[in-house]
Structure formats: C-alpha cells, structure tokens
Design a protein around this motif. Sequence first.
Motif, PDB file in Angstrom:
ATOM      1  N   ASN A  48      45.233 -46.014-105.943  1.00 26.50           N
ATOM      2  CA  ASN A  48      45.916 -45.388-107.504  1.00 26.50           C
ATOM      3  C   ASN A  48      47.557 -46.407-107.200  1.00 26.50           C
ATOM      4  O   ASN A  48      48.329 -45.883-107.603  1.00 26.50           O
ATOM      5  N   GLN A  49      46.987 -46.747-105.891  1.00 26.02           N
ATOM      6  CA  GLN A  49      48.878 -47.800-105.839  1.00 26.02           C
ATOM      7  C   GLN A  49      48.802 -49.144-106.086  1.00 26.02           C
ATOM      8  O   GLN A  49      49.323 -50.416-106.097  1.00 26.02           O
ATOM      9  N   THR A  50      47.150 -49.713-106.495  1.00 24.63           N
ATOM     10  CA  THR A  50      47.563 -50.925-107.783  1.00 24.63           C
ATOM     11  C   THR A  50      48.383 -50.993-108.512  1.00 24.63           C
ATOM     12  O   THR A  50      47.658 -49.738-109.543  1.00 24.63           O
ATOM     13  N   SER A  51      49.387 -52.319-108.868  1.00 28.96           N
ATOM     14  CA  SER A  51      50.412 -51.984-109.479  1.00 28.96           C
ATOM     15  C   SER A  51      50.894 -52.743-109.570  1.00 28.96           C
ATOM     16  O   SER A  51      50.654 -54.054-108.312  1.00 28.96           O
ATOM     17  N   MET A  52      52.014 -53.519-110.062  1.00 30.51           N
ATOM     18  CA  MET A  52      53.139 -54.358-110.813  1.00 30.51           C
ATOM     19  C   MET A  52      54.439 -53.771-109.958  1.00 30.51           C
ATOM     20  O   MET A  52      54.379 -52.541-110.580  1.00 30.51           O
ATOM     21  N   TYR A  53      54.576 -53.958-108.516  1.00 32.19           N
ATOM     22  CA  TYR A  53      55.753 -54.160-108.321  1.00 32.19           C
ATOM     23  C   TYR A  53      57.234 -54.767-108.629  1.00 32.19           C
ATOM     24  O   TYR A  53      56.833 -55.981-108.177  1.00 32.19           O
ATOM     25  N   LEU A  54      57.723 -54.426-108.611  1.00 32.29           N
ATOM     26  CA  LEU A  54      59.209 -55.530-109.785  1.00 32.29           C
ATOM     27  C   LEU A  54      60.830 -54.515-108.269  1.00 32.29           C
ATOM     28  O   LEU A  54      60.913 -53.593-107.990  1.00 32.29           O
ATOM     29  N   CYS A  55      61.054 -55.619-108.077  1.00 31.36           N
ATOM     30  CA  CYS A  55      62.502 -55.855-107.323  1.00 31.36           C
ATOM     31  C   CYS A  55      63.642 -56.100-107.777  1.00 31.36           C
ATOM     32  O   CYS A  55      63.489 -56.738-109.066  1.00 31.36           O
ATOM     33  N   ALA A  56      64.848 -55.307-108.151  1.00 30.75           N
ATOM     34  CA  ALA A  56      66.159 -55.118-108.846  1.00 30.75           C
ATOM     35  C   ALA A  56      67.405 -55.088-107.902  1.00 30.75           C
ATOM     36  O   ALA A  56      66.821 -54.327-106.403  1.00 30.75           O
ATOM     37  N   SER A  57      68.528 -55.483-107.970  1.00 24.85           N
ATOM     38  CA  SER A  57      69.614 -55.429-107.252  1.00 24.85           C
ATOM     39  C   SER A  57      70.799 -55.534-108.534  1.00 24.85           C
ATOM     40  O   SER A  57      70.559 -55.555-109.630  1.00 24.85           O
ATOM     41  N   SER A  58      71.753 -54.630-108.391  1.00 24.89           N
ATOM     42  CA  SER A  58      73.333 -54.696-109.006  1.00 24.89           C
ATOM     43  C   SER A  58      74.116 -55.065-107.907  1.00 24.89           C
ATOM     44  O   SER A  58      74.179 -54.899-106.861  1.00 24.89           O
ATOM     45  N   ALA A  59      74.978 -55.326-108.850  1.00 26.59           N
ATOM     46  CA  ALA A  59      76.561 -55.733-107.806  1.00 26.59           C
ATOM     47  C   ALA A  59      76.867 -54.100-107.302  1.00 26.59           C
ATOM     48  O   ALA A  59      78.000 -54.249-106.625  1.00 26.59           O
ATOM     49  N   GLY A  60      76.525 -52.883-107.859  1.00 29.81           N
ATOM     50  CA  GLY A  60      77.539 -51.734-107.902  1.00 29.81           C
ATOM     51  C   GLY A  60      79.336 -52.075-107.914  1.00 29.81           C
ATOM     52  O   GLY A  60      79.610 -51.023-107.234  1.00 29.81           O
ATOM     53  N   LEU A  61      80.060 -52.632-108.788  1.00 29.08           N
ATOM     54  CA  LEU A  61      80.881 -52.594-109.286  1.00 29.08           C
ATOM     55  C   LEU A  61      81.205 -51.506-109.995  1.00 29.08           C
ATOM     56  O   LEU A  61      82.318 -50.755-110.370  1.00 29.08           O
ATOM     57  N   ALA A  62      80.128 -51.340-111.427  1.00 24.49           N
ATOM     58  CA  ALA A  62      80.529 -50.157-112.723  1.00 24.49           C
ATOM     59  C   ALA A  62      79.353 -48.843-111.520  1.00 24.49           C
ATOM     60  O   ALA A  62      78.791 -49.372-110.742  1.00 24.49           O
ATOM     61  N   GLY A  63      79.867 -48.252-112.114  1.00 26.12           N
ATOM     62  CA  GLY A  63      78.211 -46.414-112.035  1.00 26.12           C
ATOM     63  C   GLY A  63      76.517 -47.389-112.821  1.00 26.12           C
ATOM     64  O   GLY A  63      76.911 -48.375-112.549  1.00 26.12           O
ATOM     65  N   PHE A  64      76.170 -47.421-111.998  1.00 27.32           N
ATOM     66  CA  PHE A  64      74.665 -47.413-112.452  1.00 27.32           C
ATOM     67  C   PHE A  64      73.885 -48.284-114.200  1.00 27.32           C
ATOM     68  O   PHE A  64      73.757 -48.518-114.535  1.00 27.32           O
ATOM     69  N   GLY A  65      74.771 -47.041-114.609  1.00 31.43           N
ATOM     70  CA  GLY A  65      74.486 -47.011-116.117  1.00 31.43           C
ATOM     71  C   GLY A  65      75.019 -48.010-116.469  1.00 31.43           C
ATOM     72  O   GLY A  65      74.469 -48.915-117.673  1.00 31.43           O
ATOM     73  N   ALA A  66      76.167 -48.542-116.176  1.00 28.93           N
ATOM     74  CA  ALA A  66      76.639 -49.635-116.567  1.00 28.93           C
ATOM     75  C   ALA A  66      76.778 -50.945-115.608  1.00 28.93           C
ATOM     76  O   ALA A  66      77.382 -52.125-116.483  1.00 28.93           O
ATOM     77  N   ASP A  67      75.941 -50.772-115.198  1.00 26.23           N
ATOM     78  CA  ASP A  67      75.533 -52.280-114.054  1.00 26.23           C
ATOM     79  C   ASP A  67      74.448 -52.818-114.544  1.00 26.23           C
ATOM     80  O   ASP A  67      73.359 -52.106-114.696  1.00 26.23           O
ATOM     81  N   THR A  68      74.109 -53.788-114.792  1.00 26.52           N
ATOM     82  CA  THR A  68      73.230 -55.020-115.394  1.00 26.52           C
ATOM     83  C   THR A  68      72.002 -55.297-113.627  1.00 26.52           C
ATOM     84  O   THR A  68      72.903 -55.035-112.481  1.00 26.52           O
ATOM     85  N   GLN A  69      70.926 -54.588-114.200  1.00 28.79           N
ATOM     86  CA  GLN A  69      69.885 -55.108-112.962  1.00 28.79           C
ATOM     87  C   GLN A  69      69.735 -56.488-113.148  1.00 28.79           C
ATOM     88  O   GLN A  69      69.274 -56.425-114.290  1.00 28.79           O
ATOM     89  N   TYR A  70      69.251 -56.962-112.353  1.00 22.94           N
ATOM     90  CA  TYR A  70      68.325 -58.746-111.703  1.00 22.94           C
ATOM     91  C   TYR A  70      67.065 -57.918-111.036  1.00 22.94           C
ATOM     92  O   TYR A  70      67.311 -57.637-110.290  1.00 22.94           O
ATOM     93  N   PHE A  71      66.033 -58.361-111.810  1.00 27.03           N
ATOM     94  CA  PHE A  71      64.553 -58.020-110.844  1.00 27.03           C
ATOM     95  C   PHE A  71      64.599 -59.211-111.104  1.00 27.03           C
ATOM     96  O   PHE A  71      64.490 -60.686-111.053  1.00 27.03           O
ATOM     97  N   GLY A  72      63.641 -59.534-109.905  1.00 24.94           N
ATOM     98  CA  GLY A  72      62.475 -59.999-108.855  1.00 24.94           C
ATOM     99  C   GLY A  72      60.836 -60.666-110.062  1.00 24.94           C
ATOM    100  O   GLY A  72      61.341 -59.821-110.751  1.00 24.94           O
ATOM    101  N   PRO A  73      60.346 -62.076-109.292  1.00 24.35           N
ATOM    102  CA  PRO A  73      59.437 -62.290-109.985  1.00 24.35           C
ATOM    103  C   PRO A  73      58.606 -60.830-110.235  1.00 24.35           C
ATOM    104  O   PRO A  73      57.633 -61.007-110.856  1.00 24.35           O
ATOM    105  N   GLY A  74      58.246 -60.086-108.927  1.00 23.80           N
ATOM    106  CA  GLY A  74      57.131 -59.282-109.212  1.00 23.80           C
ATOM    107  C   GLY A  74      56.213 -59.750-108.262  1.00 23.80           C
ATOM    108  O   GLY A  74      56.019 -60.765-108.124  1.00 23.80           O
ATOM    109  N   THR A  75      56.005 -58.469-107.623  1.00 25.39           N
ATOM    110  CA  THR A  75      54.360 -58.589-106.524  1.00 25.39           C
ATOM    111  C   THR A  75      53.269 -57.331-107.702  1.00 25.39           C
ATOM    112  O   THR A  75      53.351 -56.417-107.695  1.00 25.39           O
ATOM    113  N   ARG A  76      52.079 -58.561-107.525  1.00 23.09           N
ATOM    114  CA  ARG A  76      50.824 -57.459-108.586  1.00 23.09           C
ATOM    115  C   ARG A  76      50.216 -57.207-107.107  1.00 23.09           C
ATOM    116  O   ARG A  76      49.392 -58.515-106.703  1.00 23.09           O
ATOM    117  N   LEU A  77      50.307 -55.940-106.864  1.00 21.62           N
ATOM    118  CA  LEU A  77      49.555 -55.584-105.857  1.00 21.62           C
ATOM    119  C   LEU A  77      48.164 -55.395-106.261  1.00 21.62           C
ATOM    120  O   LEU A  77      48.107 -54.249-107.240  1.00 21.62           O
TER     121      LEU A  77
END
Lengths: 112, 116
Positions: free
Chosen positions: B84-113
Amino acid sequence: SQKIEQNSEALNIQEGKTATLTCNYTNYSPAYLQWYRQDPGRGPVFLLLIRENEKEKRKERLKVTFDTTLKQSLFHITASQPADSATYLCALASGGANNLFFGTGTRLTVIP
Amino acid sequence: DVKVTQSSRYLVKRTGEKVFLECVQDMDHENMFWYRQDPGLGLRLIYFSYDVKMKEKGDIPEGYSVSREKKERFSLILESASTNQTSMYLCASSAGLAGFGADTQYFGPGTRLTVL
C-alpha cells in the motif's frame, strides 16, 4: 476536516477558447490559495498565488479569482493552446498553517 | 532556477525491504517536504522539515520516517515497505521567508515506487 474539490477530473476545450477551472473548499478559511500545473510524470510547477484579501490576480494569459464568500477560486486560461494541456492543482493554506492542502486536480486537454 | 532532484525516477522493491528516497535542493531553502500522490487522492503530506534536524508529521506519517542532516538534503525512509506504499513520491522545498501558505513550493520530478 477541510475538503477541497476541483470541479471535474477532466476538461476538454477547443484551442483559442477560455478554459475555466474551479476549486471549491469547505470547512476551511484559507488565507492563501495557490495554483500549480503538473505535466505527466513530472512534479507540480507553481503558477499563481492569491491572498484572501485579493479578488483577482493575473499573469499573462492566466487569471485567478478568489471568492471567500462562495468559498471558491476560479482559474482561467485565455486563448488556450494545446501546450496548456496538463493537470492543474489548487492548494490552500491558512495564515498559520504549516502546510498546503492540495486538491486532486483537473486534467485539461486543449484540442487543436 | 531552483532545482530539486530526487535520487530515482523509478524504483521497484519487495515487501519488507527498507527503502530510502533521497531529495536534494540547491537553493538554500529552509523548508522541505515529502508528499505522496495517488489517483483520486491528490497530494498528501507525509513529513516536512523547517530546519536541519527538525521534522514535523504531515497528514499521513504512518509507516514512514525522515532524516535531515544537512540543509540541502531530505530523506524519506520506508522502514518496512508494504504494497500500500506503492505510489508516486514527490519532494518539495520552499524558501521559508514567508509563512507556509505564501511560500512557493518547488517540486522534484518524483519517484514512482512499486512495492511487490
């Protein structure tokens, strides 16, 4: 718990027309709403952010509206092109939230 | 441009194996996230980190752990993989300068497990 609904799983439109995608939410009062684009096999890419005190935001052919009374955001792509075909995700966060909550997305296909 | 890379695009593992998914970002971002994406369920947050050695549970942390020993690297660990852990896993990062809601998240290409 909060619930985010994007109007349909898939939307097909003719090239040149305006695509309108809907994001509705319940049990939540977001301070921010973001829209992302995701292509098959890729990670989402940020498009636009709109704050609760903003009614509308534009970027080139994209326009987002945010109606906190209706609990709804509309995402418009004007003069749509086949290259706009992708899945579009909305994401919400409250002011003090520690994460974004994502909708399931709408897959847009622009037909030449 | 922000670049978020993930160690593998596709991964096949057997039930019970320990699985490591690695994510690296090159923009000195404070925040890093791990999501899984499943059809009809959207992106769901597993864990996030707002600083080195700091971690917070997301919506679905059960069966997962994370490690952030360096600012640029955030690892997701499946202690004993299950189907049940078969899935697409996505990593993201954000600058952290603003609150989480106002922060743009940048995603990686994903790992299909896939867990067999």
